[in-house]
Design an enzyme around this catalytic site. Structure first.
Site, PDB file in Angstrom:
ATOM      1  N   ASP A 208       0.919  -3.652   4.738  1.00  0.00           N
ATOM      2  CA  ASP A 208       0.600  -4.797   3.908  1.00  0.00           C
ATOM      3  C   ASP A 208      -0.867  -4.561   3.441  1.00  0.00           C
ATOM      4  O   ASP A 208      -1.555  -3.753   3.993  1.00  0.00           O
ATOM      5  CB  ASP A 208       0.902  -5.947   4.782  1.00  0.00           C
ATOM      6  N   ASP A 210      -4.451  -6.248   3.638  1.00  0.00           N
ATOM      7  CA  ASP A 210      -5.404  -7.291   4.612  1.00  0.00           C
ATOM      8  C   ASP A 210      -5.650  -8.423   3.784  1.00  0.00           C
ATOM      9  O   ASP A 210      -5.371  -8.482   2.498  1.00  0.00           O
ATOM     10  CB  ASP A 210      -6.267  -6.571   4.852  1.00  0.00           C
TER      11      ASP A 210
END
Ligand code: ZN
Length: 268
Positions: A208, A210
Site C-alpha cells: 500500500d 503510506d
C-alpha cells in the site's frame, strides 16, 4: 544426527510457511525461544530453516518479536545467509502495491527494542554502514526481475516502532528525505544478523502507499494482510528461487563483520 541448515528465511506478515514436508524443531536460545518452531527442509540442493517472524498465528506484534532469539536460533543451526521477506508501505507514488523493493539502506526509527547481543562485558562495535548483504541483494533483484516482478534495486527502508502506522506528517517527512519504504520489523533484525556475521537480505513487498503519499484514510492492517495473502504464493516462489541461487561459498564481507573484535562469548 544434528539438524543443520545453510539458509534462513524469516517470513513476514501473511508468510507463515515455506517448506512442505519439513522437520519441525523447537529451539531454545539464551534469549528465549524463537517466534515459533523452526521448520527445516530442502529447496533444491540447499537446506533451509524457516521462522515465521510473528509466529504462525501472528501472535507477536512487531515490537514484541523475539528478534535476538530468531537470529541466534538460525545461526545455531549453521545458517549463514538470511532472506527476510516482509510487507511494507511505499513512500513514493511510483512504487505501487505489488512493487518489490530490495533496499540497500535503512533508517531506524524504533525505540526501546533490544538491538544488540553485546550489552554486557565490554563494547562490540560492528560496521553497519551498508546494512544488507550485497551478494544476496544482487541475487534477489535478478531472480525477481527474471520472474517478472517490478523490482526496485536499492532504496531506504524506514523502520518505525509501531504497532501504529505513521501519521500523515511523519510519512511526508520520511518521503521528503528521499526514503523509499516503511516497515516495522526490519530493525533490529538487520543489525542482529550483522552482529552474528550473517548475510541478511530484505525482500520487501509494497502492499500500500503510506499515509503521506496519497489522500484517503491511510493504510489499515486488514488491507495489508489481504494484499499479502494475494501475493504470498508468488513471494514463496521468489524466495525459493533466490535460495537456490545463493552461493554456497560466501564471497561478500558479511562473514568478516566480527574479525579483529574480541567477543564476550562464543557464537553458536
Ligand atoms: Zn553477505
Amino acid at each position: 544426527m544434528v539438524t543443520r541448515a545453510d539458509i534462513g528465511v524469516i517470513g513476514g506478515s501473511g508468510f507463515y510457511s515455506l517448506l512442505d514436508d519439513a522437520e519441525e524443531v523447537e529451539l531454545a536460545t539464551p534469549y528465549g525461544p524463537p517466534s515459533d518452531v523452526v521448520t527445516i527442509g530442502r529447496i533444491g540442493s540447499r537446506t533451509v530453516a524457516f521462522i515465521p517472524r510473528h509466529g504462525k498465528d501472528h501472535r507477536f506484534p512487531p515490537h514484541r518479536i523475539p528478534y535476538r532469539a530468531n537470529l541466534w536460533a538460525l545461526r545455531s543451526l549453521g545458517v549463514r545467509q538470511v532472506l527476510a521477506p516482509s510487507a511494507v508501505g511505499s513512500l513514493k507514488a511510483e512504487y505501487g502495491p505489488g512493487t518489490l523493493v530490495v533496499p540497500d539502506q535503512l533508517v531506524d526509527r524504533t525505540s526501546g527494542r533490544a538491538q544488540t547481543y553485546y550489552d554486557i562485558d565490554g563494547a562490540v562495535h560492528v560496521s553497519f554502514a551498508d546494512p544488507y548483504c550485497p551478494s544476496g541483494r544482487a541475487i534477489a533483484v535478478q531472480t525477481a526481475r527474471s520472474g517478472g516482478w517490478e523490482t526496485v534495486d536499492g532504496g531506504t527502508l524506514v523502520v518505525i516502532e509501531g504497532p501504529r502506522f505513521s501519521t500523515r506528517a511523519e510519512s511526508q517527512w520520511y518521503a521528503a528525505n528521499g526514503w523509499s519504504i516503511v516497515g516495522m520489523t526490519g530493525f533490529p533484525e538487520a543489525i542482529l544478523a550483522r552482529e552474528l556475521a550473517l548475510c541478511y537480505t530484505s525482500v520487501s513487498l509494497v502492499t500500500d502507499h503510506d499515509a503521506g503519499v496519497e489522500a484517503g484514510q491511510g493504510v489499515t492492517h486488514d488491507e495489508v494482510l489481504e494484499f499479502f495473502a494475494q501475493n504470498v504464493t508468488r513471494m514463496r516462489t521468489l524466495i525459493a528461487q533466490t535460495v537456490e541461487s545463493l552461493p554456497e561459498e560466501r564471497t561478500c564481507s558479511c562473514g568478516q563483520a566480527l574479525d579483529g573484535i574480541k567477543l564476550p562469548f562464543e557464537l553458536p
